[in-house]
Design an enzyme around this catalytic site. Structure first.
Site, PDB file in Angstrom:
ATOM      1  N   PHE A 207     -20.527  -1.217  -3.303  1.00 52.42           N
ATOM      2  CA  PHE A 207     -21.578  -1.398  -4.190  1.00 52.42           C
ATOM      3  C   PHE A 207     -22.207  -2.680  -3.867  1.00 52.42           C
ATOM      4  O   PHE A 207     -23.457  -2.428  -4.427  1.00 52.42           O
ATOM      5  CB  PHE A 207     -20.912  -1.351  -5.696  1.00 52.42           C
ATOM      6  CG  PHE A 207     -20.427  -0.321  -6.354  1.00 52.42           C
ATOM      7  CD1 PHE A 207     -21.179   0.710  -6.750  1.00 52.42           C
ATOM      8  CD2 PHE A 207     -19.148  -0.047  -6.331  1.00 52.42           C
ATOM      9  CE1 PHE A 207     -20.660   1.736  -7.366  1.00 52.42           C
ATOM     10  CE2 PHE A 207     -18.375   0.962  -6.782  1.00 52.42           C
ATOM     11  CZ  PHE A 207     -19.444   1.939  -7.370  1.00 52.42           C
TER      12      PHE A 207
ATOM     13  N   THR B  68     -27.743  -9.680   2.485  1.00 48.33           N
ATOM     14  CA  THR B  68     -26.673  -8.898   1.951  1.00 48.33           C
ATOM     15  C   THR B  68     -26.497  -7.259   2.279  1.00 48.33           C
ATOM     16  O   THR B  68     -25.743  -6.950   2.867  1.00 48.33           O
ATOM     17  CB  THR B  68     -26.699  -9.115   0.537  1.00 48.33           C
ATOM     18  OG1 THR B  68     -26.098 -10.354   0.095  1.00 48.33           O
ATOM     19  CG2 THR B  68     -25.612  -8.047  -0.263  1.00 48.33           C
TER      20      THR B  68
ATOM     21  N   THR C 205     -29.188   4.553  -2.480  1.00 43.86           N
ATOM     22  CA  THR C 205     -30.295   4.823  -3.303  1.00 43.86           C
ATOM     23  C   THR C 205     -31.425   5.963  -3.043  1.00 43.86           C
ATOM     24  O   THR C 205     -31.442   6.240  -1.816  1.00 43.86           O
ATOM     25  CB  THR C 205     -31.288   3.667  -3.730  1.00 43.86           C
ATOM     26  OG1 THR C 205     -32.427   3.823  -4.531  1.00 43.86           O
ATOM     27  CG2 THR C 205     -31.703   2.777  -2.476  1.00 43.86           C
ATOM     28  N   ASP C 206     -31.924   6.661  -3.958  1.00 47.29           N
ATOM     29  CA  ASP C 206     -32.983   7.657  -3.600  1.00 47.29           C
ATOM     30  C   ASP C 206     -34.183   6.963  -3.076  1.00 47.29           C
ATOM     31  O   ASP C 206     -35.207   7.569  -2.526  1.00 47.29           O
ATOM     32  CB  ASP C 206     -33.262   8.413  -4.831  1.00 47.29           C
ATOM     33  CG  ASP C 206     -33.936   7.640  -6.229  1.00 47.29           C
ATOM     34  OD1 ASP C 206     -33.971   6.491  -5.903  1.00 47.29           O
ATOM     35  OD2 ASP C 206     -33.963   8.531  -7.019  1.00 47.29           O
ATOM     36  N   GLU C 207     -34.270   5.546  -3.176  1.00 48.70           N
ATOM     37  CA  GLU C 207     -35.530   4.987  -2.837  1.00 48.70           C
ATOM     38  C   GLU C 207     -35.543   4.814  -1.349  1.00 48.70           C
ATOM     39  O   GLU C 207     -36.890   4.691  -0.813  1.00 48.70           O
ATOM     40  CB  GLU C 207     -35.477   3.536  -3.487  1.00 48.70           C
ATOM     41  CG  GLU C 207     -35.437   3.431  -4.787  1.00 48.70           C
ATOM     42  CD  GLU C 207     -35.711   2.228  -5.481  1.00 48.70           C
ATOM     43  OE1 GLU C 207     -36.593   1.532  -5.175  1.00 48.70           O
ATOM     44  OE2 GLU C 207     -35.282   1.909  -6.762  1.00 48.70           O
TER      45      GLU C 207
ATOM     46  N   TYR D  10     -36.412  -3.902  -0.671  1.00 45.32           N
ATOM     47  CA  TYR D  10     -35.347  -3.507  -1.051  1.00 45.32           C
ATOM     48  C   TYR D  10     -34.732  -2.092  -0.367  1.00 45.32           C
ATOM     49  O   TYR D  10     -33.893  -1.892  -0.006  1.00 45.32           O
ATOM     50  CB  TYR D  10     -35.328  -3.343  -2.555  1.00 45.32           C
ATOM     51  CG  TYR D  10     -34.239  -2.369  -3.310  1.00 45.32           C
ATOM     52  CD1 TYR D  10     -32.611  -2.977  -3.097  1.00 45.32           C
ATOM     53  CD2 TYR D  10     -34.585  -1.130  -3.527  1.00 45.32           C
ATOM     54  CE1 TYR D  10     -31.811  -2.160  -3.536  1.00 45.32           C
ATOM     55  CE2 TYR D  10     -33.226  -0.537  -4.292  1.00 45.32           C
ATOM     56  CZ  TYR D  10     -32.087  -0.608  -4.103  1.00 45.32           C
ATOM     57  OH  TYR D  10     -30.934  -0.050  -4.649  1.00 45.32           O
ATOM     58  N   SER D  11     -35.763  -1.207  -0.612  1.00 41.50           N
ATOM     59  CA  SER D  11     -35.376   0.388  -0.041  1.00 41.50           C
ATOM     60  C   SER D  11     -35.421   0.336   1.598  1.00 41.50           C
ATOM     61  O   SER D  11     -34.447   1.046   1.897  1.00 41.50           O
ATOM     62  CB  SER D  11     -36.335   1.211  -0.349  1.00 41.50           C
ATOM     63  OG  SER D  11     -37.603   0.818  -0.003  1.00 41.50           O
TER      64      SER D  11
ATOM     65  N   LYS E  79     -31.907  -1.141   2.125  1.00 44.50           N
ATOM     66  CA  LYS E  79     -30.795  -0.203   1.971  1.00 44.50           C
ATOM     67  C   LYS E  79     -31.016   0.900   2.950  1.00 44.50           C
ATOM     68  O   LYS E  79     -29.855   1.634   3.293  1.00 44.50           O
ATOM     69  CB  LYS E  79     -30.873   0.388   0.576  1.00 44.50           C
ATOM     70  CG  LYS E  79     -30.804  -0.351  -0.607  1.00 44.50           C
ATOM     71  CD  LYS E  79     -29.320  -0.945  -0.643  1.00 44.50           C
ATOM     72  CE  LYS E  79     -28.277   0.185  -1.103  1.00 44.50           C
ATOM     73  NZ  LYS E  79     -27.015  -0.358  -1.207  1.00 44.50           N
TER      74      LYS E  79
ATOM     75  N   ASP F 137     -50.013  -3.813 -11.823  1.00 46.40           N
ATOM     76  CA  ASP F 137     -48.928  -2.773 -11.287  1.00 46.40           C
ATOM     77  C   ASP F 137     -48.171  -3.511 -10.000  1.00 46.40           C
ATOM     78  O   ASP F 137     -48.531  -4.797  -9.489  1.00 46.40           O
ATOM     79  CB  ASP F 137     -49.712  -1.844 -10.402  1.00 46.40           C
ATOM     80  CG  ASP F 137     -48.785  -0.489 -10.209  1.00 46.40           C
ATOM     81  OD1 ASP F 137     -47.598  -0.523 -10.684  1.00 46.40           O
ATOM     82  OD2 ASP F 137     -49.232   0.638 -10.066  1.00 46.40           O
TER      83      ASP F 137
ATOM     84  N   HIS G 248     -46.081   0.074  -5.299  1.00 44.50           N
ATOM     85  CA  HIS G 248     -45.155   0.790  -6.157  1.00 44.50           C
ATOM     86  C   HIS G 248     -44.996   2.422  -5.998  1.00 44.50           C
ATOM     87  O   HIS G 248     -46.123   3.119  -5.992  1.00 44.50           O
ATOM     88  CB  HIS G 248     -45.981   0.674  -7.664  1.00 44.50           C
ATOM     89  CG  HIS G 248     -45.086   1.081  -8.889  1.00 44.50           C
ATOM     90  ND1 HIS G 248     -45.323   0.859  -9.997  1.00 44.50           N
ATOM     91  CD2 HIS G 248     -43.796   1.411  -9.028  1.00 44.50           C
ATOM     92  CE1 HIS G 248     -44.473   1.171 -10.915  1.00 44.50           C
ATOM     93  NE2 HIS G 248     -43.433   1.559 -10.247  1.00 44.50           N
TER      94      HIS G 248
END
Ligand code: NAD
Ligand code: TYD
Length: 351
Positions: free
Chosen positions: A79, A98, A132-134, A158-159, A162, A289, A293
């Site tokens: 995780f 990370t 993640t789905d992202e 981030y995505s 991942k 926003d 996004h």
């Protein structure tokens, strides 16, 4: 026993708590205890000799190798990650470190350990990577939801980080034969959720009389998965998932952000009405926003249902009521995580 990484964070701590509600197989829990890691999440396990929380980094190869040699886990559930998109926009460095470098180092340590196991243990071993789905990017309103074969089109630091970690996990299976499993899930919510993410932030802000910040027009769509449903899915994949496969995990709850926040307000109006008897919806405020996004995420969770017989137990309505109730009953937890550095974050993000 199993080694869990990031098990003091939101989903990881639920996974560990949920595990011991089902079974007694020991867990060593390796967590760097960043701002998102909180040993208090694991308070119910105090005195449980089957759980050990070790403070440390998944990228610390010497530490990870010694944990593997000492405890000889039959599985790893990974995780550990930097997980907040807005923080990745302000500073991607920790996400690269990370999510990419850390996962790589962890895989290297695990590959060496796994390679030296006797054949039976080698075959039974699993490395389960939580993603993640992202990583799949953004959908148009009429697009079909993400299946496991949807192409990777990550749009945030981030995505992207991942996605890189998912690719490394995949490569360690194809190249070295490491028995990996990957889950890509939608937005989790529930108790113990750090109040930087939409749902816990809005509950906290509502109760403290602050604005409920809606990015842009509030019509971005997410699929919402109750965190304990996610935990049962992970247990199921660990026990019966086919090595090398990917499983999408979702709640079948696609909702625009504004609807989510309005639902929250309705439940709060009922369970903890404002002193002036007006609705918490009065606190909804539209703000600038998020750059880049993503407009819509949606998960097709039919593979995990068809192949492993898993479906979420909670509806959004039942899950959100449990969540709001928990935050109302656990003001001390919220107070402890919203002092200090949290204030610097919200000041910077919502300036
Ligand atoms: P979180 O930010 O609440 O927790 C992350 C945990 O990892 C923290 O306890 C932190 O201390 C620990 N950690 C961070 N860096 C570490 C390192 N280098 N070594 C060891 N531990 C480290 O995140 P979460 O919401 O619980 O997410 C868990 C996993 O699920 C992540 O991989 C995330 O990408 C994924 N995920 C989360 C969601 C969601 O909605 N929360 C959705 C999809 C996927
Ligand atoms: P978040 O909880 O950060 O999860 P993610 O970005 O991983 O989906 O955000 C969920 C949605 O809510 C996302 O579309 C961004 C939006 N959002 C707001 O409108 N206001 C906020 O203050 C936050 C934190 C998020």
């Amino acid at each position: 026993m199993i080694l869990v990484t990031g098990g003091a964070g939101f989903i990881g701590s639920h996974f560990v708590l949920d595990w011991f509600e089902q079974k007694s197989e020991p867990i060593v829990n390796l967590d760097a205890l960043t701002y998102a890691g909180n040993p208090a999440n694991l308070a119910p396990l105090q005195g449980n000799s089957n759980h050990a929380l070790i403070k440390g980094d998944i990228g610390d190869s010497a530490l990870v190798e010694s944990l593997l040699q000492t405890h000889k886990p039959r599985a790893i559930v990974n995780f550990a990650a930097e997980s907040h998109v807005d923080r990745s926009i302000h500073g991607p460095g920790d996400f690269i470190q990370t999510n990419i470098v850390g996962t790589f180092r962890l895989l290297e340590s695990v590959r060496a350990y796994w390679g030296a196991l006797p054949d039976a243990d080698k075959n039974a071993f699993r490395f389960l990577h939580i993603s993640t789905d992202e990583v799949y990017g953004s959908l148009a309103p009429t697009d079909a939801p993400f299946s496991e074969t949807h192409r990777y089109e990550p749009n945030s630091p981030y995505s992207a980080s991942k996605a890189a970690s998912d690719h490394l996990v995949r490569a360690y299976h194809h190249t070295y034969g490491l028995p990996v499993l990957t889950t890509n899930c939608s937005n989790n919510y529930g108790p113990l959720h750090f109040p930087e993410k939409l749902i816990p932030l809005c509950i906290h802000n509502a109760l403290t009389g602050k604005p409920l910040p809606i990015y842009g027009d509030g019509q971005q769509v997410r699929d919402w998965l109750y965190v304990r449903d996610h935990c049962s899915a992970i247990r199921r994949v660990l026990e019966a998932g086919k090595v090398g496969e990917v499983y999408n995990v979702g709640g079948w709850n696609e909702k625009p952000n504004l609807d989510v926040v309005r639902t929250l307000c309705r439940v709060l109006d009922e369970l903890s009405p404002r002193s002036d008897n007006k609705s918490y919806t009065e606190q909804i405020t539209y703000v600038k926003d998020r750059p880049g996004h993503d407009r819509r995420y949606a998960i097709d969770a039919s593979k995990i249902e068809r192949e492993l017989g898993w479906r979420p137990a909670e509806t959004f309505e039942s899950g959100i009521r449990k969540t709001v109730r928990w935050y109302l009953d656990n003001a001390a937890w919220v107070e402890s995580v919203t002092s200090g550095a949290y204030k610097n974050w919200t000041a910077k993000q919502y300036a």
